[in-house]
Design a protein around this motif. Structure first.
Motif, PDB file in Angstrom:
ATOM      1  N   LEU A  52      -4.959  12.254  -0.013  1.00  0.00           N
ATOM      2  CA  LEU A  52      -4.584  10.878   0.263  1.00  0.00           C
ATOM      3  C   LEU A  52      -5.285  10.544   1.626  1.00  0.00           C
ATOM      4  N   TRP A  53      -5.556   9.116   1.860  1.00  0.00           N
ATOM      5  CA  TRP A  53      -6.267   8.853   3.193  1.00  0.00           C
ATOM      6  C   TRP A  53      -4.692   8.247   3.648  1.00  0.00           C
ATOM      7  N   ALA A 112      -0.653   4.813 -12.994  1.00  0.00           N
ATOM      8  CA  ALA A 112       0.330   3.597 -12.441  1.00  0.00           C
ATOM      9  C   ALA A 112       0.584   2.761 -13.528  1.00  0.00           C
ATOM     10  N   GLN A 128      -6.809   2.914  -9.861  1.00  0.00           N
ATOM     11  CA  GLN A 128      -6.479   4.014 -10.842  1.00  0.00           C
ATOM     12  C   GLN A 128      -7.397   4.322 -12.123  1.00  0.00           C
ATOM     13  N   ASP A 185       4.018   2.684 -11.569  1.00  0.00           N
ATOM     14  CA  ASP A 185       4.397   2.710 -10.290  1.00  0.00           C
ATOM     15  C   ASP A 185       6.060   2.696 -10.058  1.00  0.00           C
ATOM     16  N   GLN A 240     -10.372   2.726  -0.034  1.00  0.00           N
ATOM     17  CA  GLN A 240      -9.521   3.859   0.910  1.00  0.00           C
ATOM     18  C   GLN A 240     -10.661   4.984   1.088  1.00  0.00           C
ATOM     19  N   ASN A 296       7.146  -0.485  -2.042  1.00  0.00           N
ATOM     20  CA  ASN A 296       6.394   0.917  -2.535  1.00  0.00           C
ATOM     21  C   ASN A 296       6.275   1.502  -1.034  1.00  0.00           C
ATOM     22  N   PRO A 305      -2.685  10.224 -10.019  1.00  0.00           N
ATOM     23  CA  PRO A 305      -3.204   9.456  -8.651  1.00  0.00           C
ATOM     24  C   PRO A 305      -2.512   8.164  -8.318  1.00  0.00           C
ATOM     25  N   ASP A 357      -7.464  -1.494  -1.259  1.00  0.00           N
ATOM     26  CA  ASP A 357      -6.700  -0.469  -2.181  1.00  0.00           C
ATOM     27  C   ASP A 357      -7.105  -0.832  -3.586  1.00  0.00           C
ATOM     28  N   LEU A 401      -2.635  11.973  -5.925  1.00  0.00           N
ATOM     29  CA  LEU A 401      -2.513  11.150  -4.460  1.00  0.00           C
ATOM     30  C   LEU A 401      -1.102  11.025  -4.135  1.00  0.00           C
ATOM     31  N   THR A 450       1.086   7.317  -5.619  1.00  0.00           N
ATOM     32  CA  THR A 450       1.874   8.102  -4.825  1.00  0.00           C
ATOM     33  C   THR A 450       3.447   7.919  -5.486  1.00  0.00           C
ATOM     34  N   TRP A 464     -11.009   5.695 -10.749  1.00  0.00           N
ATOM     35  CA  TRP A 464     -10.555   7.116 -10.512  1.00  0.00           C
ATOM     36  C   TRP A 464     -10.707   7.809 -11.789  1.00  0.00           C
TER      37      TRP A 464
HETATM   38  C1  RAM Z   1       0.438   3.851  -5.462  1.00  0.00           C
HETATM   39  C2  RAM Z   1      -0.534   2.341  -5.741  1.00  0.00           C
HETATM   40  C3  RAM Z   1      -1.766   2.415  -4.971  1.00  0.00           C
HETATM   41  C4  RAM Z   1      -2.589   3.614  -4.839  1.00  0.00           C
HETATM   42  C5  RAM Z   1      -1.576   4.604  -4.301  1.00  0.00           C
HETATM   43  C6  RAM Z   1      -2.427   5.811  -4.395  1.00  0.00           C
HETATM   44  O1  RAM Z   1       1.005   3.598  -4.293  1.00  0.00           O
HETATM   45  O2  RAM Z   1      -0.636   2.577  -7.183  1.00  0.00           O
HETATM   46  O3  RAM Z   1      -2.285   1.456  -5.572  1.00  0.00           O
HETATM   47  O4  RAM Z   1      -3.754   3.393  -3.906  1.00  0.00           O
HETATM   48  O5  RAM Z   1      -0.366   5.048  -5.246  1.00  0.00           O
END
Ligand code: RAM
Length: 359
Positions: free
Chosen positions: A296-297, A189, A196, A225, A160, A68, A250, A146, A276, A252, A199
């Motif tokens: 994102l951070w 995810a 997640q 994911d 984060q 990833n 939320p 994370d 994110l 990536t 959040w």
């Molecule tokens: C994905 C994963 C990771 C999360 C980011 C935003 O890459 O789920 O844990 O922090 O997204």
């Protein structure tokens, strides 16, 4: 050999499977003898802020998922920091974000290998706890980064950004984009992912504010994911809810797959998408009008702080208790409640600033 070293190596022996390791662990000169002969002599549980940072440590990174790009960037940040600190980095981990058993066995492997510390992003907090506690019993420092476990299963969590900030701001971003009206969905995810899920709870809290009275959260879907599953889940959401006005993803992996689906569909620019994502993944969807803004951070900074915290813990500078302070890369951090260390504020990316970032 110091008592703690004996305790650690012989306890590790119980978990060891090979005779070679057993011999190394309880006889002769080991890496730990060398390591423990200098540096601090901090009693377990008491921080010594003046302790020198140890060199020659080995820190294992165990992300949720190795292939990833988010974790590739994060872990590279850890690798760079460890090189600077004179310690060794290694990375192990599953290729699927739903391989919970795989993550557990990687924790056990790192324990058997007697690393000094490990940095773990939890796929499923419940599943990992026993293995992480076993690692800590073997005097291995455990930081989560994370995605956390429960506080009793690690020494510290590198967060984060505040989970509350992240959850609430994602709702705020989407609400503005859809004019505070309409059906929305979440594309998450894995269903067990601690980060997640935390959040999403704050998103739901934020949605209780009367200013969102015309917004309805109709579904939370899980793309695990995985690019293909996330793409299909997005397609499914739009089939099930043809009036959908917006999606928050939320993750990536999720936001990228959702953007890919939307940008090739009649919904492009009409169904809003935020969440994110990495600027490099999302740049083309911001430029082609599929996405207005997301956040994102810097993942590399997260990995950097995880590595530096692991070394500070293994050196006895900190133990993970609330109120302890330490310096990492020139910045002073204070450990918060439940051993949480916050990296800082996330960045919101849009057409105006996205070209300033490269990760
Ligand atoms: C994905 C994963 C990771 C999360 C980011 C935003 O890459 O789920 O844990 O922090 O997204």
């Amino acid at each position: 050999m110091r008592t703690s070293s004996i305790r650690r190596t012989c306890a590790a022996l119980a978990a060891a499977t090979s005779l070679a390791l057993a011999v190394t662990a309880c006889g002769g000169t080991t890496k730990n003898d060398v390591k423990d002969s200098g540096g601090s002599n901090t009693a377990a549980g008491t921080a010594n802020p003046d302790a020198a940072l140890k060199k020659g440590l080995t820190v294992g990174f165990l992300p949720k998922q190795v292939n990833n790009p988010y974790f590739t960037t994060a872990d590279k940040g850890g690798e760079k920091a460890l090189a600077e600190l004179g310690s060794t980095y290694k990375e192990v981990g599953p290729s699927s974000a739903t391989d919970t058993a795989g993550q557990v066995s990687y924790v056990n492997t790192l324990t058997q290998q007697q690393v000094d510390a490990m940095a773990v992003s939890a796929q499923d907090p419940g599943a990992l706890c026993t293995a992480l506690k076993q690692a800590m019993k073997n005097d291995i420092k455990v930081v989560t980064y994370d995605s956390d476990t429960t506080p009793d299963c690690r020494n510290a969590f590198i967060s984060q950004a505040s989970g509350e900030d992240l959850g609430r701001t994602e709702v705020q971003l989407l609400a503005e984009q859809i004019g505070y009206k309409g059906e929305i969905a979440i594309l998450s995810a894995a269903q067990t992912a601690t980060n997640q899920n935390a959040w999403i709870e704050f998103m739901k809290e934020e949605l209780k504010d009367p200013k969102y009275k015309d917004i309805k959260l109709v579904k939370t879907a899980y793309g695990n994911d995985d690019a293909q599953q996330s793409f299909q889940q997005t397609q499914g959401l739009l089939q099930e809810y043809p009036n959908l006005k917006g999606i928050i993803s939320p993750t990536t992996v999720g936001i990228k797959a959702a953007a890919q689906y939307l940008s090739g569909s009649k919904y492009k620019g009409k169904v809003k998408l935020t969440g994110l994502g990495t600027p490099n993944d999302m740049r083309k969807y911001v430029k082609n009008g599929t996405v207005d803004a997301f956040e994102l951070w810097d993942p590399a900074k997260l990995g950097d702080l995880a590595a530096r915290t692991a070394v500070a813990l293994a050196s006895g500078q900190i133990t993970g208790k609330e109120g302890e302070t330490f310096k990492a890369g020139g910045t002073e951090y204070t450990i918060g409640k439940d051993g949480v260390i916050n990296l800082g504020k996330p960045t919101v990316f849009d057409a105006k600033n996205i070209d300033q970032f490269d990760f």
